[in-house]
Design an enzyme around this catalytic site. Structure first.
Site, short mmCIF file in Angstrom:
data_model
loop_
_atom_site.label_atom_id
_atom_site.label_comp_id
_atom_site.label_asym_id
_atom_site.label_seq_id
_atom_site.Cartn_x
_atom_site.Cartn_y
_atom_site.Cartn_z
CE1 TYR A 70 -3.12 -2.88 0.47
CE2 TYR A 70 -3.60 -2.29 2.58
CZ TYR A 70 -3.93 -3.36 1.57
OH TYR A 70 -4.78 -4.25 1.67
CG HIS A 81 -1.10 -8.68 0.11
ND1 HIS A 81 -0.91 -7.40 0.41
CD2 HIS A 81 -2.32 -8.63 -0.29
CE1 HIS A 81 -1.49 -6.58 0.04
NE2 HIS A 81 -2.65 -7.40 -0.50
P1 NAP Z 1 -14.14 -0.83 0.43
O1 NAP Z 1 -13.71 -0.75 1.83
O2 NAP Z 1 -15.10 -1.82 -0.13
O3 NAP Z 1 -14.24 0.48 -0.42
C1 NAP Z 1 -13.24 1.73 0.11
C2 NAP Z 1 -14.14 2.78 -1.16
O4 NAP Z 1 -15.44 3.02 -0.71
C3 NAP Z 1 -13.36 4.12 -1.13
O5 NAP Z 1 -13.06 4.67 -2.21
C4 NAP Z 1 -13.97 4.96 -0.07
O6 NAP Z 1 -14.15 6.47 -0.50
C5 NAP Z 1 -15.53 4.46 -0.44
N1 NAP Z 1 -16.31 4.49 0.78
C6 NAP Z 1 -16.03 4.02 2.08
N2 NAP Z 1 -17.08 4.30 3.02
C7 NAP Z 1 -18.17 4.96 2.15
C8 NAP Z 1 -19.32 5.57 2.50
N3 NAP Z 1 -19.93 5.61 3.50
N4 NAP Z 1 -20.31 6.27 1.40
C9 NAP Z 1 -19.66 6.18 0.11
N5 NAP Z 1 -18.30 5.83 0.07
C10 NAP Z 1 -17.57 5.13 0.89
O7 NAP Z 1 -12.59 -1.21 -0.38
P2 NAP Z 1 -11.19 -1.35 -0.24
O8 NAP Z 1 -10.61 -0.07 0.13
O9 NAP Z 1 -10.65 -1.77 -1.68
O10 NAP Z 1 -10.83 -2.49 0.85
C11 NAP Z 1 -10.87 -2.11 2.13
C12 NAP Z 1 -9.61 -2.20 2.63
O11 NAP Z 1 -9.30 -3.83 2.72
C13 NAP Z 1 -8.62 -1.57 2.04
O12 NAP Z 1 -8.19 -0.21 2.66
C14 NAP Z 1 -7.41 -2.46 2.65
O13 NAP Z 1 -7.09 -2.31 3.95
C15 NAP Z 1 -7.80 -3.93 2.57
N6 NAP Z 1 -7.89 -4.52 1.39
C16 NAP Z 1 -6.98 -5.75 1.21
C17 NAP Z 1 -6.79 -6.43 0.17
C18 NAP Z 1 -5.97 -7.37 0.21
O14 NAP Z 1 -5.72 -8.25 -0.72
N7 NAP Z 1 -5.55 -8.13 1.20
C19 NAP Z 1 -7.44 -5.59 -1.09
C20 NAP Z 1 -8.12 -4.72 -1.24
C21 NAP Z 1 -8.17 -4.17 0.03
P3 NAP Z 1 -13.79 7.58 0.50
O15 NAP Z 1 -12.32 7.49 0.97
O16 NAP Z 1 -14.66 8.76 -0.25
O17 NAP Z 1 -15.01 7.37 1.80
#
Ligand code: NAP
Length: 261
Positions: free
Chosen positions: A64, A128
């Protein structure tokens, strides 16, 4: 704040975790819109808000961008109040991911995470995955190394951020926790959650909002998403990546409402 144990490790996680992709990286991501990485003042305000709201889980990874280094500085003086989850195996350099799951690289990566995060232990370390979960679990010895480091007290809980059912379950057979994709649009890994529930293992959900794409669909998508995620027994925490304070508050509210709190 309610918490859920990760297997029998003593690690307890709150229903909402704070994902930090957006604190370190804005290239090669699949969010609905471009964004600017928050500066230190903005990032600290988000972390402090998460703490004030009672959230204890913070998720990072070497892949990240500079998220780990930033957290090392931003969490100074408050290490004990956080459950820090990081990962091994994926690197993101010059706009592309590459992977190394070998025992040597795993040890190197953990040493580096400890330094970057400015800590002498990691609460949770996940492999990962690049998608070849089963192969990694069966051939590379990555989890064996993580489990050795757990024995040595450097890591409290181990697991995988998986992409397949077979790999997720195989990893859970030798570790404590899986981070799986599970949301209104993607349920392919549901069986991993069921396995974890039946076998006292931890489950963290990534992409509960489909990386934000669900937020552009239908009525009250966050409440619907959290209700969906937490209706499956075995889910310990949804790690949502947000750099918007209002979203952080409403996501926690939705998660707690989904749990009847
Ligand atoms: P997510 O949590 O499903 O979505 C995040 C997105 O949704 C952001 O762009 C955020 O924008 C938006 N969002 C969040 N809350 C919101 C709300 N209440 N209303 C409108 N939009 C909203 O997806 P992700 O970030 O891909 O995954 C979450 C976390 O999981 C990551 O940060 C990471 O820590 C982890 N992850 C891990 C892997 C892996 O392979 N291990 C892969 C992907 C992700 P705003 O910033 O504008 O709120």
């Amino acid at each position: 704040m309610i918490t859920t144990p990760i297997a029998d490790t003593g690690v307890e996680v709150t229903p909402l975790g704070f994902g930090t992709v957006k604190l370190g990286r804005n290239k090669g991501v699949k969010y609905p819109s471009d964004f600017k990485i928050p500066d230190d003042r903005q990032a600290l305000a988000l972390i402090n808000l998460a703490a004030e709201l009672g959230i204890n889980l913070i998720d990072t990874a070497p892949a990240y961008g500079n998220s780990e280094e930033r957290l090392g500085t931003l969490l100074a003086g408050q290490r004990q109040r956080w459950v820090i989850c990081t990962k091994v195996g994926e690197e993101f350099d010059n706009g592309a991911s590459h992977y190394d799951f070998t025992p040597e690289y795993t040890r190197f990566s953990i040493e580096r995470s400890l330094q970057r995060l400015n800590t002498d232990y990691l609460d949770l370390v996940l492999v990962h995955s690049d998608g070849n979960d089963l192969d990694i679990v069966q051939r590379y010895g990555t989890l064996e190394v993580l489990n050795e480091l757990k024995q040595q007290g450097l890591i409290r809980a181990t697991g995988i951020s998986s992409k397949t059912v077979a790999g997720g379950i195989a990893a859970l057979q030798q570790s404590d926790c899986a981070m799986v994709t599970y949301n209104l649009n993607q349920q392919q890994e549901a069986e991993v959650i069921d396995y974890a529930h039946a076998n006292n293992k931890g489950i963290l959900i990534k992409k509960a909002l489909a990386s934000g794409h669900l937020c552009q669909q239908g009525e009250d998508p966050v409440a619907r998403s959290m209700k969906f995620v937490f209706s499956r027994p075995g889910v310990g925490s949804a790690i949502v990546g947000t750099i918007n304070a209002h979203h952080l508050r409403s996501n926690l509210h939705a998660a707690l409402s989904a749990l009847g709190r």
